[in-house]
Design an enzyme around this catalytic site. Structure first.
Site, PDB file in Angstrom:
ATOM      1  N   ARG A 172      46.741 -29.697 -13.146  1.00  0.00           N
ATOM      2  CA  ARG A 172      47.007 -31.148 -14.061  1.00  0.00           C
ATOM      3  C   ARG A 172      46.317 -31.233 -15.053  1.00  0.00           C
ATOM      4  O   ARG A 172      44.998 -30.478 -15.281  1.00  0.00           O
ATOM      5  CB  ARG A 172      46.739 -32.229 -13.029  1.00  0.00           C
ATOM      6  CG  ARG A 172      47.967 -32.691 -12.287  1.00  0.00           C
ATOM      7  CD  ARG A 172      47.567 -33.688 -11.213  1.00  0.00           C
ATOM      8  NE  ARG A 172      46.755 -34.693 -11.438  1.00  0.00           N
ATOM      9  CZ  ARG A 172      46.291 -35.715 -10.639  1.00  0.00           C
ATOM     10  NH1 ARG A 172      46.946 -35.817  -9.459  1.00  0.00           N
ATOM     11  NH2 ARG A 172      45.702 -36.863 -10.918  1.00  0.00           N
TER      12      ARG A 172
ATOM     13  N   ARG B 141      36.811 -39.632 -14.423  1.00  0.00           N
ATOM     14  CA  ARG B 141      37.612 -40.424 -13.553  1.00  0.00           C
ATOM     15  C   ARG B 141      37.003 -41.198 -12.489  1.00  0.00           C
ATOM     16  O   ARG B 141      37.146 -42.139 -12.346  1.00  0.00           O
ATOM     17  CB  ARG B 141      38.947 -39.503 -13.277  1.00  0.00           C
ATOM     18  CG  ARG B 141      39.963 -39.146 -14.051  1.00  0.00           C
ATOM     19  CD  ARG B 141      40.632 -38.014 -13.778  1.00  0.00           C
ATOM     20  NE  ARG B 141      41.381 -38.133 -12.591  1.00  0.00           N
ATOM     21  CZ  ARG B 141      41.871 -37.047 -11.849  1.00  0.00           C
ATOM     22  NH1 ARG B 141      41.748 -35.746 -12.265  1.00  0.00           N
ATOM     23  NH2 ARG B 141      42.521 -37.279 -10.809  1.00  0.00           N
TER      24      ARG B 141
ATOM     25  N   ARG C 236      42.738 -27.776  -7.353  1.00  0.00           N
ATOM     26  CA  ARG C 236      43.778 -28.103  -7.232  1.00  0.00           C
ATOM     27  C   ARG C 236      44.988 -27.265  -8.073  1.00  0.00           C
ATOM     28  O   ARG C 236      44.839 -27.364  -9.289  1.00  0.00           O
ATOM     29  CB  ARG C 236      44.037 -29.707  -7.492  1.00  0.00           C
ATOM     30  CG  ARG C 236      45.481 -30.212  -7.318  1.00  0.00           C
ATOM     31  CD  ARG C 236      45.462 -31.726  -7.032  1.00  0.00           C
ATOM     32  NE  ARG C 236      44.749 -32.545  -8.002  1.00  0.00           N
ATOM     33  CZ  ARG C 236      44.630 -33.699  -7.857  1.00  0.00           C
ATOM     34  NH1 ARG C 236      44.975 -34.296  -7.003  1.00  0.00           N
ATOM     35  NH2 ARG C 236      43.905 -34.156  -8.807  1.00  0.00           N
TER      36      ARG C 236
ATOM     37  N   LYS D 237      44.484 -38.317  -1.201  1.00  0.00           N
ATOM     38  CA  LYS D 237      45.418 -39.496  -1.126  1.00  0.00           C
ATOM     39  C   LYS D 237      46.933 -38.711  -1.079  1.00  0.00           C
ATOM     40  O   LYS D 237      47.551 -39.292  -0.325  1.00  0.00           O
ATOM     41  CB  LYS D 237      45.312 -40.520  -2.292  1.00  0.00           C
ATOM     42  CG  LYS D 237      44.047 -41.268  -2.223  1.00  0.00           C
ATOM     43  CD  LYS D 237      44.019 -42.330  -3.397  1.00  0.00           C
ATOM     44  CE  LYS D 237      44.128 -41.699  -4.774  1.00  0.00           C
ATOM     45  NZ  LYS D 237      43.035 -40.996  -5.143  1.00  0.00           N
TER      46      LYS D 237
ATOM     47  N   ARG E 226      44.005 -50.570  -8.846  1.00  0.00           N
ATOM     48  CA  ARG E 226      42.787 -49.727  -9.401  1.00  0.00           C
ATOM     49  C   ARG E 226      41.945 -50.627 -10.036  1.00  0.00           C
ATOM     50  O   ARG E 226      40.812 -50.334 -10.367  1.00  0.00           O
ATOM     51  CB  ARG E 226      43.170 -48.618 -10.268  1.00  0.00           C
ATOM     52  CG  ARG E 226      43.325 -47.346  -9.526  1.00  0.00           C
ATOM     53  CD  ARG E 226      43.435 -46.137 -10.319  1.00  0.00           C
ATOM     54  NE  ARG E 226      44.313 -45.327  -9.667  1.00  0.00           N
ATOM     55  CZ  ARG E 226      44.332 -44.372  -9.753  1.00  0.00           C
ATOM     56  NH1 ARG E 226      43.496 -43.479 -10.363  1.00  0.00           N
ATOM     57  NH2 ARG E 226      45.095 -43.391  -9.076  1.00  0.00           N
TER      58      ARG E 226
HETATM   59  P1  AP5 Z   1      45.230 -34.913  -3.638  1.00  0.00           P
HETATM   60  O1  AP5 Z   1      45.887 -35.129  -2.111  1.00  0.00           O
HETATM   61  O2  AP5 Z   1      46.143 -34.435  -4.588  1.00  0.00           O
HETATM   62  O3  AP5 Z   1      44.102 -36.003  -3.840  1.00  0.00           O
HETATM   63  P2  AP5 Z   1      44.474 -37.622  -4.578  1.00  0.00           P
HETATM   64  O4  AP5 Z   1      43.516 -38.375  -3.812  1.00  0.00           O
HETATM   65  O5  AP5 Z   1      45.941 -37.783  -4.588  1.00  0.00           O
HETATM   66  O6  AP5 Z   1      43.944 -37.055  -5.981  1.00  0.00           O
HETATM   67  P3  AP5 Z   1      44.596 -37.518  -7.268  1.00  0.00           P
HETATM   68  O7  AP5 Z   1      43.789 -36.798  -8.420  1.00  0.00           O
HETATM   69  O8  AP5 Z   1      46.074 -37.485  -7.460  1.00  0.00           O
HETATM   70  O9  AP5 Z   1      44.103 -38.948  -7.322  1.00  0.00           O
HETATM   71  P4  AP5 Z   1      43.876 -39.778  -8.681  1.00  0.00           P
HETATM   72  O10 AP5 Z   1      43.787 -41.254  -8.027  1.00  0.00           O
HETATM   73  O11 AP5 Z   1      42.605 -39.364  -9.447  1.00  0.00           O
HETATM   74  O12 AP5 Z   1      44.902 -39.591  -9.594  1.00  0.00           O
HETATM   75  P5  AP5 Z   1      46.477 -40.272  -9.602  1.00  0.00           P
HETATM   76  O13 AP5 Z   1      47.447 -39.317  -9.557  1.00  0.00           O
HETATM   77  O14 AP5 Z   1      46.382 -41.300  -8.742  1.00  0.00           O
HETATM   78  O15 AP5 Z   1      43.918 -33.596  -3.297  1.00  0.00           O
HETATM   79  C1  AP5 Z   1      43.066 -33.196  -4.136  1.00  0.00           C
HETATM   80  C2  AP5 Z   1      42.903 -31.681  -4.042  1.00  0.00           C
HETATM   81  O16 AP5 Z   1      42.253 -31.741  -2.792  1.00  0.00           O
HETATM   82  C3  AP5 Z   1      44.342 -30.832  -3.790  1.00  0.00           C
HETATM   83  O17 AP5 Z   1      44.013 -29.606  -4.297  1.00  0.00           O
HETATM   84  C4  AP5 Z   1      44.361 -30.716  -2.177  1.00  0.00           C
HETATM   85  O18 AP5 Z   1      44.904 -29.619  -1.738  1.00  0.00           O
HETATM   86  C5  AP5 Z   1      42.674 -30.818  -1.828  1.00  0.00           C
HETATM   87  N1  AP5 Z   1      42.477 -31.677  -0.236  1.00  0.00           N
HETATM   88  C6  AP5 Z   1      43.379 -32.780  -0.010  1.00  0.00           C
HETATM   89  N2  AP5 Z   1      42.806 -32.983   1.010  1.00  0.00           N
HETATM   90  C7  AP5 Z   1      42.006 -32.189   1.514  1.00  0.00           C
HETATM   91  C8  AP5 Z   1      41.014 -31.929   2.802  1.00  0.00           C
HETATM   92  N3  AP5 Z   1      41.073 -32.876   3.802  1.00  0.00           N
HETATM   93  N4  AP5 Z   1      40.264 -30.863   2.610  1.00  0.00           N
HETATM   94  C9  AP5 Z   1      40.183 -29.928   1.757  1.00  0.00           C
HETATM   95  N5  AP5 Z   1      41.087 -30.075   0.661  1.00  0.00           N
HETATM   96  C10 AP5 Z   1      41.877 -31.065   0.594  1.00  0.00           C
HETATM   97  O19 AP5 Z   1      46.138 -40.787 -10.955  1.00  0.00           O
HETATM   98  C11 AP5 Z   1      46.152 -39.872 -12.386  1.00  0.00           C
HETATM   99  C12 AP5 Z   1      45.892 -40.767 -13.456  1.00  0.00           C
HETATM  100  O20 AP5 Z   1      47.090 -41.833 -13.670  1.00  0.00           O
HETATM  101  C13 AP5 Z   1      44.572 -41.724 -13.671  1.00  0.00           C
HETATM  102  O21 AP5 Z   1      43.573 -40.898 -13.927  1.00  0.00           O
HETATM  103  C14 AP5 Z   1      45.315 -42.597 -14.489  1.00  0.00           C
HETATM  104  O22 AP5 Z   1      45.122 -42.321 -15.814  1.00  0.00           O
HETATM  105  C15 AP5 Z   1      46.703 -43.086 -14.411  1.00  0.00           C
HETATM  106  N6  AP5 Z   1      46.707 -44.236 -13.095  1.00  0.00           N
HETATM  107  C16 AP5 Z   1      47.174 -43.980 -12.025  1.00  0.00           C
HETATM  108  N7  AP5 Z   1      47.152 -45.077 -11.325  1.00  0.00           N
HETATM  109  C17 AP5 Z   1      46.688 -46.143 -12.206  1.00  0.00           C
HETATM  110  C18 AP5 Z   1      46.645 -47.354 -11.873  1.00  0.00           C
HETATM  111  N8  AP5 Z   1      46.753 -48.163 -10.901  1.00  0.00           N
HETATM  112  N9  AP5 Z   1      46.203 -48.078 -13.162  1.00  0.00           N
HETATM  113  C19 AP5 Z   1      45.977 -47.429 -14.302  1.00  0.00           C
HETATM  114  N10 AP5 Z   1      45.959 -46.150 -14.400  1.00  0.00           N
HETATM  115  C20 AP5 Z   1      46.583 -45.460 -13.379  1.00  0.00           C
END
Ligand code: AP5
Length: 597
Positions: free
Chosen positions: A229, A240, A200, A89, A165
């Protein structure tokens, strides 16, 4: 209302509201974040945390570089992107922002910034994030709804990442009528997700996302400062992922109609290609939809304007190519003409003309139904007589002398018909209505108003001089020409009457239309009817297009209105939907109306 529903829980209240002058105010709500923790827009800010507090000035919403597709001016794109942890994402959001210029709102970013600043919200959220659990709904809902209502998000459009979410989060947006144009779900197999998470790394200086295997850092210096992270351990990723799956279905029910699954198990450029084409299409559709809505609204406004132009205006009657016209159609037009003429006379207008070219009264047709013309004249005359006016109905006699006398064909016998017509039971004829011919001698003191039946030049003979003498004698009494044809015609010898021609035509043109109706056809044809022009004093000219409907029905829809009678180019442009500012001569196929105007 918004304020009370979004008021932060008291234990989460933070201080230091908007203390950095360069930052835009977060909102007008009581919510406050510590300024150094605010992380908007690009994902680069999020990577500043991970338990390592980095004291820095964030760049708030730096202008995205590169190509920006401008969305429709009034309604920019609104996008939600969802997917399991590490589905890509954040990576895709960077590219989407770069191209579409949307405001990126990532709950993960916002929360991590709170954590890194050590704010009350951050401290609370950290407990949840470190264990891979979701932060309580009320916290994230407040953060997002606050951010999304900021001016920049409204202006540029938004890209919501990681929100909603839970079902409650989705419903909170629905309640506020915040709905995306499209809901993208990145689809990646579980095992790949775990590899992506574990590998990552994030650059705390630039915010750039790396992967030890897939996107290794460019040099050793960067590599040395990369951080992991705190929630990127295999164990936490699994938890997660489980939480994501549990909630995904519930959210889908809210967005199923606009959901688009994108295969995220390709290179990031390939994935972006798919997202790019999807968003471009959504954007195009949205623009088209807005254009359509705009034109429907404009058409409705015009229709209201047109219908308000006459109390009994029921739109143009259909089946106008069926001759003879039904009594209903004839009555319809008589009423239409009468109301317009009465309005003009009541407004003190004195030199008027009625031009009505329904097929029965169109001189281009094989038959010109003089009876229809007479009926129309009778309706007008009787109505003014009812108002107590002395009306003189005048028709020109033969012009010239002896064997050389000329008489317009369609007027032959008219005077006789007028004499024999039924003028009602109240003895109007001979008292309030009198029959005469065209010329100054016909103007008597008692006459209040003159109706001239189809005055026209005949071959070699010009009626305009007699007409002028008559109007001079009439002074400021109304003179109404019904279907005049006052062009100078060539004489039988082929020679135009040139003496004083300009003056005559100038005089003929000095009569203003109080009613105008004409059907539109392809050049040189009388079938099918393409549309119509109508004008009813004191309103504007209305241009209609005839549209075939199912079951052999048809209707006239209004295309435009104008203060002057539209010319051929303007009609053609309106038919093909071209704005007048691009006015150019109509050519080719669409020159179809030229033959009759
Ligand atoms: P990346 O682009 O970083 O993936 P991502 O989908 O953004 O992953 P996140 O871990 O950030 O998502 P998440 O939803 O778990 O975390 P968030 O920060 O929202 O890519 C991941 C890796 O893959 C990178 O190394 C990248 O280089 C690689 N990659 C990307 N594309 C690729 C491809 N095509 N091919 C190969 N490699 C690739 O949330 C974190 C925490 O915050 C949650 O756990 C929760 O506790 C809290 N939180 C966030 N939002 C909410 C909410 N709405 N409600 C409650 N709690 C929340």
């Amino acid at each position: 209302m918004l304020q009370s529903s979004l008021a932060p829980p008291s234990h989460l209240h933070c201080t230091n509201l908007y203390s950095v002058p360069s930052l835009p105010p977060l909102c007008s709500l009581p919510l406050s974040f510590s300024s150094s923790s605010i992380s908007f827009g690009r994902r680069r800010c999020r990577r500043l945390s991970f338990g390592v507090h980095v004291d820095t000035h964030f760049s708030i919403n730096p202008e995205p570089k590169g190509l920006r597709v401008s969305c429709a001016i009034s309604e920019p794109l609104k996008v939600m992107i969802s997917g399991a942890p590490a589905s890509g994402k954040g990576t895709q959001c960077e590219m989407i922002v770069q191209k579409f210029g949307l405001v990126h709102i990532s709950t993960g970013d916002l929360l991590r910034s709170e954590v890194s600043s050590g704010s009350e919200i951050g401290n609370k959220a950290k407990e949840y994030m470190d264990t891979g659990r979701l932060v309580p709904d009320e916290v994230v809902i407040m953060m997002v709804t606050t951010r999304i209502s900021q001016e920049d998000a409204k202006e540029k459009g938004w890209l919501l990442d990681g929100f909603p979410r839970t079902f409650a989060q989705a419903q909170s947006l629905e309640k506020l009528k915040i709905r995306p144009d499209v809901y993208i779900v990145l689809d990646v197999p579980d095992q790949i997700l775990i590899d992506r998470c574990v590998g990552r790394r994030v650059d705390p200086v630039t915010g750039k996302i790396y992967h030890l295997k897939f996107f290794p850092p460019e040099n050793e210096e960067i590599k040395a400062r990369l951080v992991t992270r705190s929630d990127d351990t295999e164990e936490k990723v699994k938890s997660r992922l489980e939480i994501y799956k549990k909630n995904a279905e519930a959210i889908l029910s809210t967005y199923s109609t606009i959901m688009n699954k994108v295969d995220g198990n390709h290179s990031k450029d390939e994935v972006f290609k798919a997202i790019d084409s999807l968003l471009s299409k959504v954007q195009k559709d949205k623009e088209n939809m807005m254009k359509l809505e705009k034109s429907i609204r404009a058409s409705e406004r015009l229709s209201n304007l047109a219908s308000s132009s006459q109390e009994n205006w029921r739109g143009i009657p259909t089946r106008l190519n069926n001759i003879p016209h039904s009594r209903e159609i004839r009555t319809y037009f008589y009423d239409d003409v009468l109301q317009a003429t009465q309005r003009a006379v009541n407004d003190g207008r004195t030199r008027l003309k009625v031009e009505i070219n329904i097929p029965e009264l169109n001189p281009e047709m094989d038959v010109y139904r003089i009876g229809t013309l007479m009926e129309l004249v009778r309706v007008l005359a009787l109505s003014f007589a009812d108002d107590g006016k002395h009306v003189k109905v005048c028709v020109q006699g033969s012009m010239g002398e002896g064997a050389l006398a000329g008489m317009p064909l369609q007027l032959a016998g008219t005077r006789k018909i007028l004499e024999f017509m039924d003028w009602g039971d109240y003895g109007a004829k001979g008292t309030f209505i009198n029959i005469g011919s065209i010329g100054s001698k016909e103007v008597e003191e008692q006459d209040d108003l003159f109706i001239l039946v189809a005055p026209q030049n005949a071959v070699g003979n010009c009626i305009i001089d007699d007409l002028k003498a008559m109007t001079d004698a009439a002074g400021n009494r109304p003179v109404i020409l019904v279907n005049p044809r006052l062009k100078d015609l060539p004489g039988s010898s082929g020679i135009m009457q040139t003496m004083g021609r300009d003056k005559r035509l100038e005089y003929a043109a000095s009569f203003e239309n109080c009613y105008f109706f004409r059907l539109l056809y392809y050049a040189g044809t009388q079938y099918p009817i393409m549309g119509a022009i109508r004008m009813s004093y004191p309103y504007r000219y209305e241009l209609y297009k005839r549209v075939d409907e199912s079951f052999g029905k048809e209707k006239y829809i209004i295309l435009t209105t104008s203060s002057e009678r539209p010319n051929i180019d303007e009609i053609n442009d309106a038919f093909i939907g071209k704005p007048r500012s691009e006015a150019k001569k109509a050519t080719g196929f669409w020159g179809f109306l030229s033959g009759i105007l």
